[in-house]
Design a protein around this motif. Structure first.
Motif, PDB file in Angstrom:
ATOM      1  N   ALA A   4      65.388 -13.422  31.051  1.00  0.00           N
ATOM      2  CA  ALA A   4      65.062 -12.310  31.597  1.00  0.00           C
ATOM      3  C   ALA A   4      63.907 -12.555  32.413  1.00  0.00           C
ATOM      4  CB  ALA A   4      64.489 -10.982  30.696  1.00  0.00           C
ATOM      5  N   PRO A  29      66.510 -11.589  27.352  1.00  0.00           N
ATOM      6  CA  PRO A  29      66.761 -10.309  27.572  1.00  0.00           C
ATOM      7  C   PRO A  29      66.757  -9.578  26.264  1.00  0.00           C
ATOM      8  CG  PRO A  29      68.534 -11.748  28.644  1.00  0.00           C
ATOM      9  CD  PRO A  29      67.743 -12.504  27.765  1.00  0.00           C
ATOM     10  N   PHE A  64      65.763 -12.906  35.577  1.00  0.00           N
ATOM     11  CA  PHE A  64      67.149 -12.913  35.419  1.00  0.00           C
ATOM     12  C   PHE A  64      67.803 -13.691  36.691  1.00  0.00           C
ATOM     13  CE2 PHE A  64      65.479  -8.845  34.041  1.00  0.00           C
ATOM     14  CZ  PHE A  64      66.062  -8.498  32.878  1.00  0.00           C
ATOM     15  N   PRO A  77      62.652  -6.184  39.853  1.00  0.00           N
ATOM     16  CA  PRO A  77      63.439  -5.126  39.242  1.00  0.00           C
ATOM     17  C   PRO A  77      62.846  -5.081  37.771  1.00  0.00           C
ATOM     18  CG  PRO A  77      64.356  -7.442  39.008  1.00  0.00           C
ATOM     19  CD  PRO A  77      63.559  -7.397  40.059  1.00  0.00           C
ATOM     20  N   VAL A  78      61.378  -4.988  38.069  1.00  0.00           N
ATOM     21  CA  VAL A  78      60.714  -4.550  36.681  1.00  0.00           C
ATOM     22  C   VAL A  78      59.795  -3.673  37.194  1.00  0.00           C
ATOM     23  CG1 VAL A  78      60.726  -7.063  35.707  1.00  0.00           C
ATOM     24  CG2 VAL A  78      58.832  -6.401  37.355  1.00  0.00           C
ATOM     25  N   ARG A 152      65.141   2.691  35.394  1.00  0.00           N
ATOM     26  CA  ARG A 152      66.131   1.798  34.723  1.00  0.00           C
ATOM     27  C   ARG A 152      65.672   0.293  35.002  1.00  0.00           C
ATOM     28  NH1 ARG A 152      70.844   5.935  35.735  1.00  0.00           N
ATOM     29  NH2 ARG A 152      70.180   7.553  34.558  1.00  0.00           N
ATOM     30  N   GLN A 154      64.916  -3.644  34.601  1.00  0.00           N
ATOM     31  CA  GLN A 154      65.548  -4.700  33.550  1.00  0.00           C
ATOM     32  C   GLN A 154      64.606  -5.191  32.780  1.00  0.00           C
ATOM     33  OE1 GLN A 154      67.125  -6.518  37.023  1.00  0.00           O
ATOM     34  NE2 GLN A 154      68.797  -7.165  35.791  1.00  0.00           N
ATOM     35  N   ALA A 155      63.428  -5.024  32.812  1.00  0.00           N
ATOM     36  CA  ALA A 155      62.186  -5.260  31.981  1.00  0.00           C
ATOM     37  C   ALA A 155      60.938  -4.455  32.069  1.00  0.00           C
ATOM     38  CB  ALA A 155      61.704  -6.824  32.205  1.00  0.00           C
ATOM     39  N   ILE A 186      66.308  -3.160  26.746  1.00  0.00           N
ATOM     40  CA  ILE A 186      65.847  -3.840  27.732  1.00  0.00           C
ATOM     41  C   ILE A 186      64.370  -4.726  27.344  1.00  0.00           C
ATOM     42  CG2 ILE A 186      66.286  -2.401  29.718  1.00  0.00           C
ATOM     43  CD1 ILE A 186      63.429  -1.523  29.829  1.00  0.00           C
ATOM     44  N   THR A 187      64.187  -5.635  27.939  1.00  0.00           N
ATOM     45  CA  THR A 187      63.092  -6.452  27.682  1.00  0.00           C
ATOM     46  C   THR A 187      61.713  -5.851  27.764  1.00  0.00           C
ATOM     47  OG1 THR A 187      64.199  -8.585  28.564  1.00  0.00           O
ATOM     48  CG2 THR A 187      61.806  -8.838  28.192  1.00  0.00           C
TER      49      THR A 187
END
Lengths: 337, 288
Positions: A4, A29, A64, A77-78, A152, A154-155, A186-187
């Motif tokens: 992740a 992840p 990722f 994406p965090v 939403r 990813q982390a 998620i992470t």
């Protein structure tokens, strides 16, 4: 599968101060990963490098499988939950939660639905119209969480999110955070200086000191097998045994750390004799400090509070024993004074 | 009574302490502002003996009616209002980026220097600064020299000169509250906005601007009200341009008609009160 979060040779210096020293780290992840350390140990700097608020002096950050070192925070994406929540004071709760969706151009209807769902997930339904200043610390914390998870990510990066809450609320939020992380799958990267929190919540813990990860492992690894004096004293409490004391207790000939709850008083056989120097009543247990005869050393033992039947007093003679498996050998530290 | 016994006497008497603290400033404010303003208001309803030029206490609404109906006063009022609005807008346009730079980009040392640089003109005489602008605007001045290669001329002495000079004069009063406003926006909020996907421009519009709006309005009150009452600048760089202040001045001095002057001065007072009433609801008065 890609990690992740993958840090390679991450290095950050401010002037002459090295905040993070050539750090390699892989966070998987779906993992609840804690970065634990005293203030100034570099853990928050690492988090800020992952979020993109800080540019590392050198090294890379990959999320990722994609190198994001050169990307701005808005392109990563965090999402982050800030220590002081950083809610927008001029916006209502629902507008705060919708902010990221509005920026992303999500339609009004979907925006509202997702924001309400996120508020439900943090158990804050019914507070939509309030302003941040009308909320308690715990409620603000929940808004900050909802605002981050609604996108939403990813982390999720959490920077001492429970630091400002009182103890009761903090314990409750710990449970909720863990549940939320399981539900979202998620992470979570969780920065804290509270070792209890890190041990309770995490799948894995990285303990930071002076810009480096000193130990990385499951909470049990870190607690039961502290690598060195720093970990042994920072994570939980332990008695550090000098080689001579270790030897007297039959544990070997190197420095060791032993947790007070693994120290047995008046075992059936063997043990080193000593005199009780102090008995501290903590409620659920007694903390008993013993002066070991002829060794010039003290060791602390914990005994559960069973009422009057196991009460001990200062000056009592006892024998002290430690199972070899309960003691953790410490690495020699060439630079330790 | 010794000092000690005075303190012993006052210590438990909170109200007496408060009264002692507040009486001098309240008296001062009462005398200087309330009484002086009330005297002005009252004068507007008196009259002047045409022969002797003495103010007579003879109640009349003639002055006020004249001010409200004569075309001259309407024209000058509109001109004054226009100048004040232009000056305010110009000052805000210049002040916002400067204040942003000072509060959010400059390092502490640079920030300190900039604060001093912004405030320094306030320590110089008003007249010196206006005469400096007179020199700048003159037909042999720096402005003419700078723009003539492009086929342009200095705006010279007139409304443009007045607007430029007033904007210059009030700029520090506009920069400082906006600077304080930017300073009150925590960096964390900017980071949070970026973290939630907003680019710099979006953050500026969606987070920073709403938060500093009260500070901008606070700054605008200075530029607007100070412009509305000015007459010296108009006299020095305004050419034949007249503002309300010039009419008041002319009536106090040359025309020796204090009641009419008082009646004219009611116009800017009225405008300012309307303006303050309008901005009160934005919360700007709390950020002064």
């Amino acid at each position: 599968m890609d990690s992740a979060i993958r840090l390679r040779g991450l290095h950050k210096r401010y002037g002459d101060t090295i905040a993070v020293a050539d750090l390699d780290l892989d966070i998987e992840p779906g993992e609840f990963f804690s970065m634990l350390g005293p203030s100034g140990s570099g853990k928050t700097t690492v988090l800020r490098c992952i979020a993109g608020f800080e540019q590392p002096t050198r090294g890379t950050v990959a999320l990722f499988g994609t190198d994001v070192t050169a990307l701005a925070p808005f392109a990563r994406p965090v999402n982050t939950v800030f220590q002081d929540y950083a809610l927008f004071p001029h916006l209502s709760v629902i507008a705060n939660v919708e902010y990221g969706l509005r920026v992303a151009g999500v339609g009004r209807k979907e925006r509202r639905a997702r924001a309400e769902e996120a508020l439900g997930q943090v158990r804050l339904a019914g507070f939509e119209a309030r302003r941040p200043h009308e909320l308690s610390g715990g409620q603000r914390q929940r808004v900050a969480l909802a605002r981050a998870i609604v996108l939403r990510p990813q982390a999720l990066l959490l920077d001492e999110p429970l630091g400002a809450l009182d103890l009761k609320l903090r314990e409750q939020m710990q449970v909720e955070l863990k549940e939320l992380q399981r539900a979202l799958g998620i992470t979570f990267v969780f920065v804290t200086h509270d070792q209890d929190e890190a041990l309770t919540l995490s799948d894995r813990v990285a303990v930071f000191d002076a810009g480096e990860v000193v130990q990385l492992g499951t909470p049990r690894d870190v607690y039961d097998h502290p690598r060195n004096r720093f970990i042994a004293s920072f994570v939980g409490s332990s008695t550090l045994l000098e080689p001579a004391v270790s030897a007297a207790l039959g544990l070997g000939s190197q420095a060791m750390a032993v947790r007070p709850e693994r120290v047995t008083l008046d075992a059936a056989t063997g043990g080193v004799p000593g005199t009780i120097a102090e008995v501290i009543y903590t409620g659920p247990e007694h903390r008993i400090v013993v002066d070991l005869d002829g060794l010039g050393a003290r060791i602390t033992a914990l005994e559960p509070n069973m009422g009057a039947q196991n009460s001990r007093s200062r000056g009592d003679r006892v024998t002290v024993s430690v199972e070899p498996a309960a003691a953790a050998p410490l690495e020699a530290e060439p630079d330790a004074a | 009574m010794t000092t000690r016994s005075v303190s012993a006497f006052l210590a438990p008497r909170r109200r007496l302490q408060l009264a002692g603290l507040l009486t001098p400033p309240v008296l001062w404010l009462g005398l200087v502002y309330v009484v002086a303003l009330a005297a002005l208001l009252v004068t507007a309803f008196w009259t002047v003996d045409e022969l002797t030029g003495q103010v007579q206490i003879e109640w009349t609404t003639d002055n006020v009616v004249e001010v409200l109906t004569e075309a001259l006063y309407r024209t000058v009022t509109l001109r004054t209002l226009g100048i004040a609005v232009l000056v305010t807008v110009l000052d805000i346009i210049v002040a916002v980026p400067v204040a942003f730079f000072m509060a959010k980009i400059a390092r502490p040392r640079m920030r300190h220097l900039l604060v001093i640089a912004v405030l320094a003109p306030l320590w110089a005489s008003y007249l010196v600064k206006v005469y400096a602008w007179r020199a700048l605007l003159s037909s042999e001045g720096l402005i003419e020299w700078a723009v003539s290669p492009f086929g342009l001329d200095t705006p010279g002495y007139g409304i443009v000169g007045v607007v430029l000079t007033l904007s210059y004069l009030w700029l520090p009063y506009v920069i400082m509250p906006i600077y304080a406003g930017f300073d009150r926006v925590p960096d964390r909020l900017l980071e949070a906005s970026a973290d939630l996907g907003a680019k710099g421009w979006t953050t500026l519009i969606a987070v920073v601007m709403p938060m500093i709006r009260p500070a901008i309005i606070a700054g605008s009150i200075f530029a607007f009200s100070l412009s509305l009452g000015d007459y010296i600048t108009t006299g020095i760089v305004g050419g034949t341009t007249q503002m309300l202040g010039n009419l008041v001045y002319a009536n106090v001095g040359a025309a020796n008609n204090l009641p009419l002057a008082a009646a004219i001065s009611l116009i800017p007072i009225g405008i300012i009160l309307l303006y303050l009433a309008a901005v009160r609801r934005t919360g700007a008065l709390r950020s002064l």
